[in-house]
Scaffold this motif. Structure first.
Motif, short mmCIF file in Angstrom:
data_model
loop_
_atom_site.label_atom_id
_atom_site.label_comp_id
_atom_site.label_asym_id
_atom_site.label_seq_id
_atom_site.Cartn_x
_atom_site.Cartn_y
_atom_site.Cartn_z
N ALA A 115 0.83 -1.21 0.00
CA ALA A 115 0.00 0.00 0.00
C ALA A 115 0.86 1.26 0.00
O ALA A 115 0.58 2.22 -0.72
CB ALA A 115 -0.94 -0.01 1.20
N THR A 119 1.01 3.91 -3.13
CA THR A 119 0.69 5.31 -2.91
C THR A 119 1.84 6.22 -3.31
O THR A 119 1.65 7.20 -4.04
CB THR A 119 0.33 5.55 -1.42
OG1 THR A 119 -0.78 4.72 -1.08
CG2 THR A 119 -0.03 7.00 -1.17
N ILE A 140 -3.14 8.48 -8.46
CA ILE A 140 -2.68 8.19 -7.10
C ILE A 140 -3.62 7.20 -6.43
O ILE A 140 -3.18 6.22 -5.81
CB ILE A 140 -2.56 9.49 -6.26
CG1 ILE A 140 -1.55 10.43 -6.90
CG2 ILE A 140 -2.20 9.17 -4.81
CD1 ILE A 140 -1.55 11.82 -6.33
N VAL A 141 -4.91 7.42 -6.58
CA VAL A 141 -5.92 6.51 -6.01
C VAL A 141 -5.80 5.13 -6.64
O VAL A 141 -5.78 4.11 -5.94
CB VAL A 141 -7.34 7.08 -6.20
CG1 VAL A 141 -8.39 6.10 -5.69
CG2 VAL A 141 -7.47 8.43 -5.51
N SER A 143 -3.24 3.74 -8.12
CA SER A 143 -2.00 3.07 -7.73
C SER A 143 -2.07 2.54 -6.31
O SER A 143 -1.51 1.48 -6.00
CB SER A 143 -0.82 4.04 -7.86
OG SER A 143 -0.58 4.34 -9.19
N THR A 144 -2.73 3.28 -5.44
CA THR A 144 -2.86 2.83 -4.06
C THR A 144 -3.71 1.57 -3.98
O THR A 144 -3.36 0.62 -3.27
CB THR A 144 -3.48 3.94 -3.20
OG1 THR A 144 -2.64 5.10 -3.27
CG2 THR A 144 -3.64 3.51 -1.75
#
Length: 146
Positions: A115, A119, A140-141, A143-144
């Motif tokens: 995680a 991120t 970003i979301v 990838s997280t």
């Protein structure tokens, strides 16, 4: 690269992205063990974790760079950013995860490491994407969670 060049490729881009990312992860996960063993034996455990993360990030970054359209001019930055983000997040995630979950199981440590890496890689990659892709902040979301 522009958003248009990706959206025109449609499903083929997404399929290539997912497949190459999975291949990058599989190869990176194998090579990370070698990198960790060599680095930790010569430089110590903490350095081994940094090298381990860098290896994963570099291999995944290269695989993803192959999937990016030829018009994307910042592939080198993509790979360098991925390498750096994974090196930092993997080693920090290991330290934090082990201190929080060490007695509860190694799986929780790896979940936290993943995680954190997703991120941080998403943030670094957003810097590469933001000038060429509208609403790149969603990366970003993705990838997280991915």
């Amino acid at each position: 690269m522009s958003y248009r060049s990706i959206s025109q490729r449609g499903g083929s881009f997404l399929i290539n992205w997912v497949l190459l990312s999975a291949v990058g992860w599989a190869i990176g996960s194998t090579l990370r063990r070698i990198g960790f063993s060599l680095a930790s034996a010569t430089l110590g455990f903490a350095a081994g974790r940094v090298v381990e993360g860098a290896v994963i990030g570099a291999v995944i970054g290269i695989a993803q760079a192959i999937a990016l359209p030829s018009t994307f001019s910042r592939k080198t930055w993509w790979v360098l950013g991925s390498t750096l983000a994974w090196a930092v997040a993997w080693s920090a995630g290991w330290s934090l995860g082990w201190s929080l979950f060490g007695g509860l199981g190694l799986r929780m440590v790896f979940v936290l490491m993943g995680a954190m890496a997703g991120t941080l890689a998403g943030i670094v990659q957003w810097f590469v994407l933001r000038e060429q892709v509208p609403r790149a902040g969603w990366w970003i979301v993705a990838s997280t969670l991915g």
